[in-house]
Design an enzyme around this catalytic site. Structure first.
Site, PDB file in Angstrom:
ATOM      1  N   HIS A 268       0.831  -1.207   0.000  1.00 44.87           N
ATOM      2  CA  HIS A 268       0.000   0.000   0.000  1.00 44.87           C
ATOM      3  C   HIS A 268       0.869   1.262   0.000  1.00 44.87           C
ATOM      4  CE1 HIS A 268      -3.360  -2.631   0.384  1.00 44.87           C
ATOM      5  NE2 HIS A 268      -3.033  -3.014   1.614  1.00 44.87           N
ATOM      6  N   ASP A 319      -4.873  -8.372  -3.534  1.00 43.31           N
ATOM      7  CA  ASP A 319      -5.182  -8.113  -2.128  1.00 43.31           C
ATOM      8  C   ASP A 319      -6.471  -8.782  -1.654  1.00 43.31           C
ATOM      9  OD1 ASP A 319      -5.169  -7.104   0.416  1.00 43.31           O
ATOM     10  OD2 ASP A 319      -5.177  -4.996  -0.122  1.00 43.31           O
TER      11      ASP A 319
HETATM   12 ZN    ZN Z   1      -3.433  -6.965   2.491  1.00 41.70          ZN
END
Ligand code: ZN
Length: 447
Positions: A268, A319
């Site tokens: 991220h 993800d």
């Molecule tokens: Zn994750």
């Protein structure tokens, strides 16, 4: 020995025509350029290198779409996490194998050929380790084996529910480890991966919320030379909590206290200052970007233009697996930048944007997952062919094919993983059986 002939191929050195790829024991033995097809060659139109998916939580595929209903208050990452915990509490090792197989088959169908499984669902629902501590890791390995996708297994160390060693909540009991227990899990995970071709085992401190500085230092030593992945700076609240705890922002703290280098993948990295962005780029670590999930969770937009300008490396991950699509991750990555900066072609480095995005994410993703990449001699034959008959590809060639694939939703035809054709005509070869088992599993889990 198999020989694949492609009319056009994206090679590390550029696009080439009439490319003969000879595969022996799953590995590319040679790549000939400008070579006519021989009689026994299997002929295809367009080849791309397989895309690494550097960040996946496979079990979350089973809850895709279930957190899209507004609650009574403001919805956020933290309310999404509550739905995830409810679902996670029900999944057994067999359930996980069934759900992961569906997720991995879907990944292969869109051109992902390796998955980095950031795996934190370790124990039985009551928090007790299974008799085989690595039973859930073995389920991930079984799904990789069944589908053929290459696996970088990243067992997650998760010990605390907040910065400064706060205790875990009750619903996080399935994730909990101390360092000794984790070392045993890691041993079990390595044993489970031992016979899986091209498997890599790394280590994943869940986040700075979930590990103490002492634990982080110990984890760095547990997998010498192997990938280290960590969630970082995904949420504004996480940044604020980290400042309250340490006086520093998460990325700042990590770069100051850990030897962050090319082994690391920082997943991220959404909320960074200009200085952090520059330092992360210089560290050699890979930014693990998950644009679809980051949009779905309302995380924010990664400063990709500045990061690339500073020489940063990136890859993409699916993800939460709410939507599995390699090209869509890249499209959304670019579109986030365009919307924010009101400009166009921002991540293409002056040439074709789709081509640069695919190449950039292949190289960065492979680095993050401890693997080689690209259609080149010595590498595993992980290759994606495009459906030349798809309308998006009409009258396109070379880099324009990559643009059409990323931005105009062209389609995948075949996918080879270690030389075996695991996707044909856009469908995984075992899709029907995998989908039936997945459906039965989900109906039971969600009843
Ligand atoms: Zn994750």
């Amino acid at each position: 020995m198999t020989v694949l002939h492609f009319a056009e191929a994206m090679l590390p050195e550029g696009w080439a025509r009439d490319v003969r790829v000879t595969v022996a024991d799953g590995v590319i033995a040679s790549v000939e350029i400008g070579a006519a097809a021989h009689g026994g060659d299997e002929r295809h139109a367009v080849a791309l290198p397989g895309m690494p998916n550097l960040h996946s939580h496979a079990f979350q595929r089973g809850m895709a779409g279930l957190a899209e209903v507004a609650g009574p208050g403001d919805d956020s990452f933290w309310t999404w996490r509550e739905v995830m915990y409810l679902f996670a509490a029900r999944v057994s090792p067999d359930d996980l194998a069934a759900i992961a197989a569906m997720a991995y088959a879907g990944m292969l169908e869109t051109g992902f050929t390796r998955v980095g499984e950031f795996h934190y669902l370790h124990h039985a629902p009551d928090g007790a380790p299974y008799a085989d501590r690595a039973a859930m890791s073995a389920a991930i390995v079984a799904a990789a084996e069944e589908t053929g996708i290459a696996l970088t297994h990243l067992p997650v160390f998760y010990a605390h529910g907040g910065f400064g060693g706060a205790p875990l909540g009750e619903r996080q009991a399935r994730f909990r480890h101390d360092l000794d227990g984790f070392a045993r899990l890691l041993e079990g995970a390595r044993a489970a991966c031992a016979t899986l071709p091209d498997a890599v085992v790394g280590v994943a401190p869940h986040s700075l919320r979930a590990v103490t500085p002492e634990e982080l230092a110990a984890l760095e030593l547990m997998a010498p030379g192997a990938p280290i992945h960590i969630h970082i700076a995904e949420q504004v609240r996480e940044v604020e909590d980290c400042r309250a705890w340490s006086g520093a922002r998460p990325m700042e703290w990590l770069l100051d206290h850990a030897a962050v280098d090319a082994r690391w993948c920082l997943v991220h990295a959404t909320h960074m200052t200009a200085d952090e962005t520059e330092r992360l780029a210089r560290s050699g670590a890979v930014a693990g970007l998950c644009p679809i999930t980051e949009a779905n969770l309302g995380d924010g937009i990664f400063p990709a233009v500045d990061f690339l300008a500073a020489g940063g490396r990136y890859g993409v991950g699916s993800d939460s697996n709410v939507l599995i699509d390699a090209a869509e991750e890249l499209r959304l990555l670019e579109y986030g930048q365009r919307l924010e900066r009101r400009g166009r072609n921002l991540l293409g480095r002056g040439g074709s944007t789709g081509d640069a995005l695919w190449r950039g994410a292949v190289a960065g993703g492979a680095r993050a997952l401890g693997a080689a990449s690209g259609i080149a001699a010595g590498n595993a034959a992980d290759i994606v062919s495009l459906d030349r008959d798809h309308p998006a590809f009409v009258a396109r060639e070379g880099a324009a094919l990559a643009d059409a694939f990323v931005f105009a939703r062209g389609a995948v035809d075949c996918v080879w993983r270690r030389g075996a054709k695991v996707v044909s005509g856009g469908r995984h070869v075992a899709r029907d059986a995998i989908a039936r088992r997945y459906a039965a599993t989900l109906r039971r889990l969600l009843a």
